[in-house]
Design a protein around this motif. Structure first.
Motif, short mmCIF file in Angstrom:
data_model
loop_
_atom_site.label_atom_id
_atom_site.label_comp_id
_atom_site.label_asym_id
_atom_site.label_seq_id
_atom_site.Cartn_x
_atom_site.Cartn_y
_atom_site.Cartn_z
N VAL A 1 -40.55 -44.31 14.34
CA VAL A 1 -39.75 -45.25 15.13
C VAL A 1 -40.63 -46.04 16.09
O VAL A 1 -40.54 -47.26 16.18
N GLU B 1 -27.74 -52.65 18.26
CA GLU B 1 -27.35 -51.58 17.35
C GLU B 1 -26.02 -51.86 16.67
O GLU B 1 -25.72 -51.28 15.64
N LEU B 2 -25.19 -52.71 17.25
CA LEU B 2 -23.88 -52.99 16.65
C LEU B 2 -24.00 -53.67 15.29
O LEU B 2 -23.12 -53.54 14.45
N SER C 1 -27.57 -51.05 13.21
CA SER C 1 -27.33 -49.67 12.79
C SER C 1 -26.37 -49.53 11.61
O SER C 1 -26.58 -48.67 10.76
N PRO C 2 -25.29 -50.33 11.55
CA PRO C 2 -24.44 -50.21 10.36
C PRO C 2 -25.21 -50.47 9.06
O PRO C 2 -25.06 -49.73 8.09
N GLN D 1 -27.41 -47.43 8.44
CA GLN D 1 -26.69 -46.26 7.94
C GLN D 1 -26.27 -46.44 6.48
O GLN D 1 -26.35 -45.50 5.68
N GLU E 1 -17.86 -49.06 11.85
CA GLU E 1 -19.31 -48.87 11.82
C GLU E 1 -19.98 -49.39 13.09
O GLU E 1 -21.09 -48.98 13.40
N LEU E 2 -19.31 -50.28 13.84
CA LEU E 2 -19.91 -50.82 15.05
C LEU E 2 -20.13 -49.74 16.11
O LEU E 2 -21.02 -49.86 16.94
N VAL F 1 -19.64 -46.11 15.13
CA VAL F 1 -20.06 -44.87 14.45
C VAL F 1 -21.53 -44.93 14.01
O VAL F 1 -22.29 -43.99 14.21
N SER F 2 -21.95 -46.07 13.44
CA SER F 2 -23.30 -46.15 12.87
C SER F 2 -24.41 -46.11 13.92
O SER F 2 -25.45 -45.50 13.67
N PRO F 3 -24.24 -46.76 15.08
CA PRO F 3 -25.30 -46.63 16.08
C PRO F 3 -25.55 -45.17 16.47
O PRO F 3 -26.70 -44.74 16.57
N ALA G 1 -24.91 -42.57 14.60
CA ALA G 1 -25.52 -41.92 13.42
C ALA G 1 -27.00 -42.24 13.33
O ALA G 1 -27.83 -41.35 13.09
N GLN G 2 -27.37 -43.53 13.55
CA GLN G 2 -28.78 -43.87 13.44
C GLN G 2 -29.62 -43.21 14.53
O GLN G 2 -30.72 -42.74 14.27
N ARG G 3 -29.09 -43.14 15.76
CA ARG G 3 -29.84 -42.46 16.82
C ARG G 3 -30.07 -41.00 16.46
O ARG G 3 -31.11 -40.42 16.76
N LEU H 1 -30.05 -39.69 13.26
CA LEU H 1 -30.89 -39.56 12.06
C LEU H 1 -32.33 -39.93 12.33
O LEU H 1 -33.24 -39.30 11.79
N THR I 1 -33.83 -42.87 17.38
CA THR I 1 -34.07 -44.20 17.95
C THR I 1 -33.62 -44.33 19.40
O THR I 1 -33.85 -45.38 20.01
N TYR J 1 -23.64 -43.58 26.53
CA TYR J 1 -24.02 -44.44 25.40
C TYR J 1 -22.83 -44.71 24.50
O TYR J 1 -22.54 -45.87 24.17
N LEU K 1 -20.83 -48.23 23.57
CA LEU K 1 -20.59 -48.75 22.21
C LEU K 1 -19.14 -49.17 22.02
O LEU K 1 -18.85 -50.22 21.44
#
Lengths: 206, 206
Positions: free
Chosen positions: A135, A170-171, A174-175, A178, B170-171, B173-175, B177-179, B181, B184, B191, B195
């Motif tokens: 990262v 990230e909005l 990140s989608p 993912q 995803e706007l 949930v995905s951020p 998830a990426q943090r 995984l 980041t 946080y 979001l």
């Protein structure tokens, strides 16, 4: 990178050839056997160099791989005429973000990029130290380009002044990440265009 | 799940004990040696059952692991009194989303959940078939709860009618998830609250 710039030209060329062979061998091996079973010995053997040549330039296999990825990104950017790489600022934030996310869609679908990137990303999920280096060296510099573009948009009044750009990016980033990492949905231009629309305008009615 | 409900109670109890031992062995092994080196033989040996017992109930190690994860999730939800699990609808969409994302933050930080989830997620990044099964069985059913809640919010006028709920979720949930995984950024209640604010209200000024 420690090629000796004052050496005779043929030595520099030989070093450059070795360096490139080492990068290619490292990227190919991590795809074929995974990160844990990729070794300096294996990279040296495949690249046709002595393992001391690798140890002279890089302290560990993680360092070789990270530089191989940085080099792959630089080669791709040069080929696309995008050096130094920035996010355009045409004054139309939505258009600029759509453009750069479409380019990311293309990159994520490029087979030369995809297999080694997946191998390294997968290892980063279970290997926190490698994940954080990955990262810091590869991903965060790209994310900072979005921070810069969003800050410029705050200066022109196109993004709310109280928004934290490092979270805001990230909005839409990140989608896409993912969907690529977890196969949670298709990756298309329509999709990333929609993310930009939702992120800028919100889900609630105006 | 194929325990025989008409069998004598002691057989059912013994089956239930074996099933649980197999799940625990599978989750422990995938953490210790990774998915590729986890085998039915290894799970059987660690669980103290014959490997035919496992093959009678599950066709592959992927099936054992997916059911072990589903079971872990059900146990956790039961312990938290959240069965059947849904996203609350208090009429305040932002509050409901903040609540459920805070619960996800807690889950992602739970060591019992984290190590096996990372092992399976990492394999899913490089193993598309497993990744897609993981999503279809474990992740997508959870994401559909957000789809339901966002559809309800469209009915009450709290989300724009033209928004696609499957992308909209995803706007936020995905951020997160990426943090999780990719390491980041930090994972905190502040946080995820941020979001929800950005996703609902957008980044552009109103």
């Amino acid at each position: 990178m420690s090629t000796n710039q004052s050496a005779a030209p043929d030595v520099t060329r030989r070093s450059e050839r070795s360096r490139r062979a080492i990068y290619e061998a490292a990227l190919a091996l991590v795809v074929e056997v995974g990160y844990p079973r990729t070794t300096i010995e294996g990279i040296a053997s495949r690249a046709g160099v002595g393992k001391q040549t690798i140890y002279r330039w890089w302290p560990s296999k993680a360092d070789v791989l990270l530089e191989a990825f940085l080099d792959m990104g630089e080669q791709a950017a040069q080929a696309a005429g995008q050096v130094p790489y920035t996010i355009p600022d045409t004054g139309d934030l939505a258009a600029d973000l759509r453009l750069v996310l479409r380019a990311t869609v293309d990159e994520l679908r490029d087979p030369a990029f995809e297999a080694p990137s997946r191998a390294l990303a997968a290892e980063g999920v279970v290997n926190e130290e490698l994940g954080r280096r990955f990262v810091a060296r590869l991903l965060e510099p790209q994310l900072q380009l979005y921070v810069d573009r969003l800050r410029a948009a705050q200066d022109t009044g196109d993004v709310r002044p109280e928004v934290d750009p490092r979270i805001a990016l990230e909005l839409f980033v990140s989608p896409l990440a993912q969907r690529w990492l977890q196969y949670t949905g298709p990756i298309t231009y329509d999709y990333t265009d929609t993310l930009v629309d939702y992120a800028l305008n919100g889900l609630a009615p105006r």
